[in-house]
Write a protein that holds these residues in place. Structure first.
Motif, PDB file in Angstrom:
ATOM      1  N   ALA A  94      11.261   3.133  -7.393  1.00 27.30           N
ATOM      2  CA  ALA A  94      11.294   4.703  -7.951  1.00 27.30           C
ATOM      3  C   ALA A  94      11.786   4.551  -9.259  1.00 27.30           C
ATOM      4  N   GLN A  95      12.527   3.400  -9.831  1.00 25.52           N
ATOM      5  CA  GLN A  95      13.194   3.467 -11.006  1.00 25.52           C
ATOM      6  C   GLN A  95      12.412   4.177 -12.204  1.00 25.52           C
ATOM      7  N   PRO A  96      11.095   3.595 -12.255  1.00 28.97           N
ATOM      8  CA  PRO A  96      10.145   4.233 -13.658  1.00 28.97           C
ATOM      9  C   PRO A  96      10.053   5.729 -13.515  1.00 28.97           C
ATOM     10  N   LEU A  97      10.199   6.547 -12.423  1.00 27.22           N
ATOM     11  CA  LEU A  97       9.891   7.818 -12.413  1.00 27.22           C
ATOM     12  C   LEU A  97      11.105   8.597 -13.127  1.00 27.22           C
ATOM     13  N   LYS A  98      10.804   9.746 -13.543  1.00 29.45           N
ATOM     14  CA  LYS A  98      11.288  10.298 -14.485  1.00 29.45           C
ATOM     15  C   LYS A  98      11.787  11.749 -13.674  1.00 29.45           C
ATOM     16  N   PHE A  99      11.382  11.829 -12.696  1.00 31.30           N
ATOM     17  CA  PHE A  99      11.532  13.085 -11.871  1.00 31.30           C
ATOM     18  C   PHE A  99      12.721  12.720 -11.111  1.00 31.30           C
ATOM     19  N   ASN A 100      13.052  14.249 -10.109  1.00 30.91           N
ATOM     20  CA  ASN A 100      14.181  13.952  -9.061  1.00 30.91           C
ATOM     21  C   ASN A 100      13.390  12.972  -8.112  1.00 30.91           C
ATOM     22  N   VAL A 101      14.280  12.222  -7.457  1.00 28.91           N
ATOM     23  CA  VAL A 101      13.418  11.213  -6.647  1.00 28.91           C
ATOM     24  C   VAL A 101      14.409  11.171  -5.488  1.00 28.91           C
ATOM     25  N   ARG A 102      13.771  11.236  -4.208  1.00 34.07           N
ATOM     26  CA  ARG A 102      14.665  10.906  -2.941  1.00 34.07           C
ATOM     27  C   ARG A 102      14.023   9.863  -2.255  1.00 34.07           C
ATOM     28  N   MET A 127       0.851  -1.207  -0.072  1.00 33.13           N
ATOM     29  CA  MET A 127       0.084  -0.160   0.033  1.00 33.13           C
ATOM     30  C   MET A 127       0.804   1.269  -0.098  1.00 33.13           C
ATOM     31  N   PRO A 128       0.991   2.006  -1.017  1.00 34.55           N
ATOM     32  CA  PRO A 128       0.314   1.569  -2.476  1.00 34.55           C
ATOM     33  C   PRO A 128       1.030   0.480  -3.131  1.00 34.55           C
ATOM     34  N   SER A 129       0.398  -0.415  -3.869  1.00 31.09           N
ATOM     35  CA  SER A 129       1.064  -1.413  -4.794  1.00 31.09           C
ATOM     36  C   SER A 129       1.902  -0.949  -5.709  1.00 31.09           C
ATOM     37  N   GLU A 130       2.934  -1.585  -6.290  1.00 33.51           N
ATOM     38  CA  GLU A 130       3.760  -1.562  -7.138  1.00 33.51           C
ATOM     39  C   GLU A 130       3.022  -0.919  -8.789  1.00 33.51           C
ATOM     40  N   ASP A 131       1.832  -1.291  -8.774  1.00 31.38           N
ATOM     41  CA  ASP A 131       0.989  -0.848  -9.985  1.00 31.38           C
ATOM     42  C   ASP A 131       0.410   0.424  -9.799  1.00 31.38           C
ATOM     43  N   GLU A 132      -0.015   0.574  -8.549  1.00 30.50           N
ATOM     44  CA  GLU A 132      -0.629   1.846  -8.068  1.00 30.50           C
ATOM     45  C   GLU A 132       0.540   3.080  -8.261  1.00 30.50           C
ATOM     46  N   LEU A 133       1.890   2.773  -7.614  1.00 29.77           N
ATOM     47  CA  LEU A 133       2.790   3.683  -7.847  1.00 29.77           C
ATOM     48  C   LEU A 133       3.131   3.964  -9.464  1.00 29.77           C
ATOM     49  N   ASN A 134       2.929   3.055 -10.054  1.00 27.24           N
ATOM     50  CA  ASN A 134       3.265   3.256 -11.609  1.00 27.24           C
ATOM     51  C   ASN A 134       2.097   4.290 -12.092  1.00 27.24           C
TER      52      ASN A 134
END
Length: 249
Positions: free
Chosen positions: A232-240, A184-191
């Motif tokens: 976080a890898q699929p996200l193209k923004f700055n991630v912390r 929660m949230p699941s990997e699919d929800e994060l995507n």
């Protein structure tokens, strides 16, 4: 007439609530959400009223020189901001505005940690020029059924999306925070969340934080930082990536 604030507590010095800044944090009580793993559940309700003048005296106590402790700190420790947190601080919209006036009058920047449920209060703070930063919690995928499951509130999603619109309309700097618990949230929800961000491409989005959800009373193993980095890898923004350890005062 005195303005009363339903106060949850004060942290006089924090380096984690506003990255790169040293802040005082004001916790306000009250929240419409009932998230199953709420980190500050004790602030969802309750009534501990404090007059705003007393709150300001606690936050900016007067010294013999006429300067406040925070003003003295600002020279040596770099305290330059105040963060409103909770609970949900914008549930007390008028109190948040009053605090903002006092804080900015003292030359300090103001940030707010919000779940996005009160876009009108958020817009009032932004349109008056009080907010230097918004930390917006995203609880679930941008679907009504997912948000209902995550928050217990049926009308949450349109309010959260409206808050995001308000932030983008005013080009206000903001950070999105997603607290990740096992499933929660699941990997699919994060995507799904990532897809939304990549679709709207908010110009003023500073960063996205995936933070480790800690069980309030134990009961499960938190998602590891290594797994958060993978998610976080699929996200193209700055991630912390952030571990959550602090409790409410």
């Amino acid at each position: 007439m005195a303005m009363m604030v339903n106060l949850g507590g004060i942290v006089p010095l924090s380096t984690v609530d506003w990255p790169g800044r040293v802040s005082a944090v004001i916790f306000l009580r009250g929240c419409s959400f009932r998230c199953p793993f709420c980190q500050n559940a004790e602030l969802q309700s309750g009534w501990t009223p404090v007059d705003i003048s007393e709150l300001m005296e606690r936050l900016f106590p007067r010294r013999g020189s006429g300067q406040s402790i925070l003003h003295e700190f600002s020279g040596s420790l770099g305290i330059d901001s105040v963060v409103l947190s909770g609970g949900e601080p914008l549930a007390q919209g008028e109190a948040a505005l009053a605090i903002a006036r006092h804080v900015t009058a003292r030359g300090l920047d103001l940030g707010v940690e919000t779940n996005g449920y009160h876009p009108e209060a958020l817009e009032a703070l932004i349109s008056e020029g009080y907010l230097g930063m918004v930390f917006l919690d995203i609880k679930a995928a941008p679907r009504e059924d997912a948000y209902l499951r995550a928050t217990g509130v049926g009308d949450a999603l349109p309010r959260v999306l409206r808050s995001m619109d308000v932030i983008m309309e005013h080009d206000t700097p903001f950070e999105i925070r997603i607290t990740v618990f096992p499933g929660m949230p699941s990997e699919d929800e994060l995507n799904e969340i990532f897809d939304l961000l990549q679709r709207i491409k908010p110009r003023s989005l500073i960063s996205v934080v995936l933070q480790q959800g800690i069980p309030p009373r134990g009961g499960f193993e938190p998602v590891s930082e290594e797994n958060l980095r993978r998610l976080a890898q699929p996200l193209k923004f700055n991630v912390r990536i952030r571990s959550v350890r602090r409790s409410v005062p």
